[in-house]
Write a protein that holds these residues in place. Structure first.
Motif, PDB file in Angstrom:
ATOM      1  N   GLN A 139      -6.723  29.175 -48.678  1.00 44.98           N
ATOM      2  CA  GLN A 139      -5.834  28.549 -47.695  1.00 44.98           C
ATOM      3  C   GLN A 139      -6.099  29.176 -46.335  1.00 44.98           C
ATOM      4  OE1 GLN A 139      -1.951  29.527 -49.239  1.00 44.98           O
ATOM      5  NE2 GLN A 139      -1.690  31.180 -47.788  1.00 44.98           N
ATOM      6  N   GLU A 140      -5.557  28.551 -45.293  1.00 41.70           N
ATOM      7  CA  GLU A 140      -5.742  29.090 -43.943  1.00 41.70           C
ATOM      8  C   GLU A 140      -5.065  30.457 -43.851  1.00 41.70           C
ATOM      9  OE1 GLU A 140      -7.568  28.022 -41.532  1.00 41.70           O
ATOM     10  OE2 GLU A 140      -8.115  26.179 -42.534  1.00 41.70           O
ATOM     11  N   ARG A 141      -5.726  31.383 -43.202  1.00 40.34           N
ATOM     12  CA  ARG A 141      -5.205  32.745 -43.062  1.00 40.34           C
ATOM     13  C   ARG A 141      -5.216  33.136 -41.601  1.00 40.34           C
ATOM     14  NH1 ARG A 141      -3.338  34.088 -48.226  1.00 40.34           N
ATOM     15  NH2 ARG A 141      -4.892  33.392 -49.726  1.00 40.34           N
ATOM     16  N   CYS A 142      -4.249  33.978 -41.225  1.00 37.35           N
ATOM     17  CA  CYS A 142      -4.244  34.518 -39.864  1.00 37.35           C
ATOM     18  C   CYS A 142      -4.949  35.874 -39.888  1.00 37.35           C
ATOM     19  CB  CYS A 142      -2.827  34.648 -39.332  1.00 37.35           C
ATOM     20  SG  CYS A 142      -1.826  35.861 -40.166  1.00 37.35           S
ATOM     21  N   GLN A 143      -5.192  36.397 -38.711  1.00 38.70           N
ATOM     22  CA  GLN A 143      -5.936  37.637 -38.585  1.00 38.70           C
ATOM     23  C   GLN A 143      -5.216  38.794 -39.275  1.00 38.70           C
ATOM     24  OE1 GLN A 143      -7.036  38.558 -34.569  1.00 38.70           O
ATOM     25  NE2 GLN A 143      -7.713  40.608 -35.063  1.00 38.70           N
ATOM     26  N   SER A 144      -3.890  38.869 -39.156  1.00 43.40           N
ATOM     27  CA  SER A 144      -3.165  39.988 -39.760  1.00 43.40           C
ATOM     28  C   SER A 144      -3.227  39.941 -41.286  1.00 43.40           C
ATOM     29  CB  SER A 144      -1.711  40.002 -39.284  1.00 43.40           C
ATOM     30  OG  SER A 144      -1.028  38.852 -39.711  1.00 43.40           O
ATOM     31  N   GLU A 145      -3.200  38.747 -41.879  1.00 42.20           N
ATOM     32  CA  GLU A 145      -3.327  38.626 -43.334  1.00 42.20           C
ATOM     33  C   GLU A 145      -4.705  39.090 -43.795  1.00 42.20           C
ATOM     34  OE1 GLU A 145      -0.373  34.833 -44.203  1.00 42.20           O
ATOM     35  OE2 GLU A 145      -2.502  34.464 -43.872  1.00 42.20           O
ATOM     36  N   VAL A 146      -5.727  38.729 -43.033  1.00 42.39           N
ATOM     37  CA  VAL A 146      -7.089  39.113 -43.390  1.00 42.39           C
ATOM     38  C   VAL A 146      -7.258  40.625 -43.253  1.00 42.39           C
ATOM     39  CG1 VAL A 146      -9.530  38.849 -42.780  1.00 42.39           C
ATOM     40  CG2 VAL A 146      -8.034  36.855 -42.843  1.00 42.39           C
ATOM     41  N   LYS A 147      -6.684  41.210 -42.201  1.00 42.49           N
ATOM     42  CA  LYS A 147      -6.760  42.668 -42.041  1.00 42.49           C
ATOM     43  C   LYS A 147      -6.088  43.379 -43.213  1.00 42.49           C
ATOM     44  CE  LYS A 147      -6.853  43.117 -37.020  1.00 42.49           C
ATOM     45  NZ  LYS A 147      -6.067  43.524 -35.826  1.00 42.49           N
ATOM     46  N   PHE A 156     -11.389  49.004 -47.662  1.00 42.31           N
ATOM     47  CA  PHE A 156     -12.266  49.207 -46.514  1.00 42.31           C
ATOM     48  C   PHE A 156     -11.480  49.782 -45.351  1.00 42.31           C
ATOM     49  CE2 PHE A 156     -14.469  45.932 -48.932  1.00 42.31           C
ATOM     50  CZ  PHE A 156     -15.751  46.452 -48.958  1.00 42.31           C
ATOM     51  N   ARG A 157     -12.077  50.702 -44.635  1.00 40.86           N
ATOM     52  CA  ARG A 157     -11.455  51.328 -43.475  1.00 40.86           C
ATOM     53  C   ARG A 157     -12.505  51.465 -42.374  1.00 40.86           C
ATOM     54  NH1 ARG A 157      -8.084  50.927 -46.932  1.00 40.86           N
ATOM     55  NH2 ARG A 157      -6.469  52.352 -47.594  1.00 40.86           N
ATOM     56  N   GLY A 158     -12.043  51.663 -41.168  1.00 42.98           N
ATOM     57  CA  GLY A 158     -12.921  51.977 -40.053  1.00 42.98           C
ATOM     58  C   GLY A 158     -13.935  50.904 -39.708  1.00 42.98           C
ATOM     59  N   ASP A 159     -15.199  51.340 -39.541  1.00 44.02           N
ATOM     60  CA  ASP A 159     -16.268  50.434 -39.110  1.00 44.02           C
ATOM     61  C   ASP A 159     -16.531  49.318 -40.118  1.00 44.02           C
ATOM     62  OD1 ASP A 159     -16.592  51.864 -36.799  1.00 44.02           O
ATOM     63  OD2 ASP A 159     -18.259  53.086 -37.563  1.00 44.02           O
ATOM     64  N   ALA A 160     -16.427  49.621 -41.402  1.00 50.30           N
ATOM     65  CA  ALA A 160     -16.674  48.606 -42.430  1.00 50.30           C
ATOM     66  C   ALA A 160     -15.610  47.513 -42.355  1.00 50.30           C
ATOM     67  CB  ALA A 160     -16.686  49.242 -43.816  1.00 50.30           C
ATOM     68  N   ALA A 161     -14.358  47.905 -42.142  1.00 51.46           N
ATOM     69  CA  ALA A 161     -13.272  46.928 -42.024  1.00 51.46           C
ATOM     70  C   ALA A 161     -13.477  46.059 -40.791  1.00 51.46           C
ATOM     71  CB  ALA A 161     -11.925  47.635 -41.957  1.00 51.46           C
ATOM     72  N   ASP A 162     -13.846  46.685 -39.678  1.00 51.90           N
ATOM     73  CA  ASP A 162     -14.095  45.925 -38.453  1.00 51.90           C
ATOM     74  C   ASP A 162     -15.254  44.947 -38.633  1.00 51.90           C
ATOM     75  OD1 ASP A 162     -12.054  47.310 -37.230  1.00 51.90           O
ATOM     76  OD2 ASP A 162     -13.389  48.747 -36.225  1.00 51.90           O
ATOM     77  N   GLN A 163     -16.301  45.389 -39.336  1.00 54.83           N
ATOM     78  CA  GLN A 163     -17.456  44.531 -39.573  1.00 54.83           C
ATOM     79  C   GLN A 163     -17.073  43.325 -40.431  1.00 54.83           C
ATOM     80  OE1 GLN A 163     -20.505  44.726 -38.134  1.00 54.83           O
ATOM     81  NE2 GLN A 163     -20.767  42.722 -39.072  1.00 54.83           N
ATOM     82  N   LEU A 164     -16.260  43.550 -41.461  1.00 54.62           N
ATOM     83  CA  LEU A 164     -15.819  42.432 -42.307  1.00 54.62           C
ATOM     84  C   LEU A 164     -14.975  41.440 -41.514  1.00 54.62           C
ATOM     85  CD1 LEU A 164     -14.909  44.149 -45.693  1.00 54.62           C
ATOM     86  CD2 LEU A 164     -16.699  42.469 -45.279  1.00 54.62           C
TER      87      LEU A 164
END
Length: 159
Positions: free
Chosen positions: A25-33, A41-49
């Motif tokens: 379903q459609e997701r917003c940025q905060s749900e994906v984070k 995932f944390r840090g650079d890996a999370a940002d990359q995803l």
């Protein structure tokens, strides 16, 4: 309960899991984070995803706001105020909130307010007129309809 180690995901596993999560379903940025963090995932890996999700168009705030507004209005009968608060709680920008609210057809919105007012009017039968109007207005406020809609659409105004 025994302690269990979390499964360790590679970046490619994370992309696959995130793609499936966003395809459902459609997701917003905060749900994906939140999902990225729950995958471990944390840090650079999370940002990359997160960047990958935006680049592949799995996440689109405008599309999410439009789908959210349509869905909450049609399935739950929410008004503009409640939809706006819901979108703000999810961290959606003001411009995207406005785009989402533009999805609501004014005639359909008015008809929904009148229908909800009529249902509440019938449910409050046997109550004095002024209390009945108050109950209808409060029910419309609770659903997120603006005060002018609640006052105008409350049945019994012509009596």
């Amino acid at each position: 309960m025994a302690w269990q180690a979390k499964k360790v995901f590679t970046l490619e596993d994370g992309r696959t899991a995130l793609e499936r999560y966003c395809a459902y379903q459609e997701r917003c940025q905060s749900e994906v984070k939140t999902k990225i963090v729950s995958l471990g995932f944390r840090g650079d890996a999370a940002d990359q995803l997160l960047l990958d999700a935006f680049a592949a168009d799995w996440v689109n705030e405008e599309r999410f706001a439009r789908a959210y507004a349509r869905g909450k209005f049609r399935s739950l009968g929410w008004g503009r105020i409640k939809i706006t608060h819901g979108l703000r709680a999810k961290g959606v920008s003001a411009a995207c909130v406005a785009l989402g609210l533009s999805e609501l057809d004014p005639e359909e919105y008015e008809a929904a307010a009148r229908l909800r007012g009529a249902k509440e009017w019938e449910a409050a039968s046997g109550v004095p007129l002024h209390q009945r109007r108050y109950k209808v207005e409060q029910a419309l406020y609770q659903r997120g309809f603006e005060s002018e809609w609640a006052r105008e659409t409350a049945p019994g105004r012509e009596e």
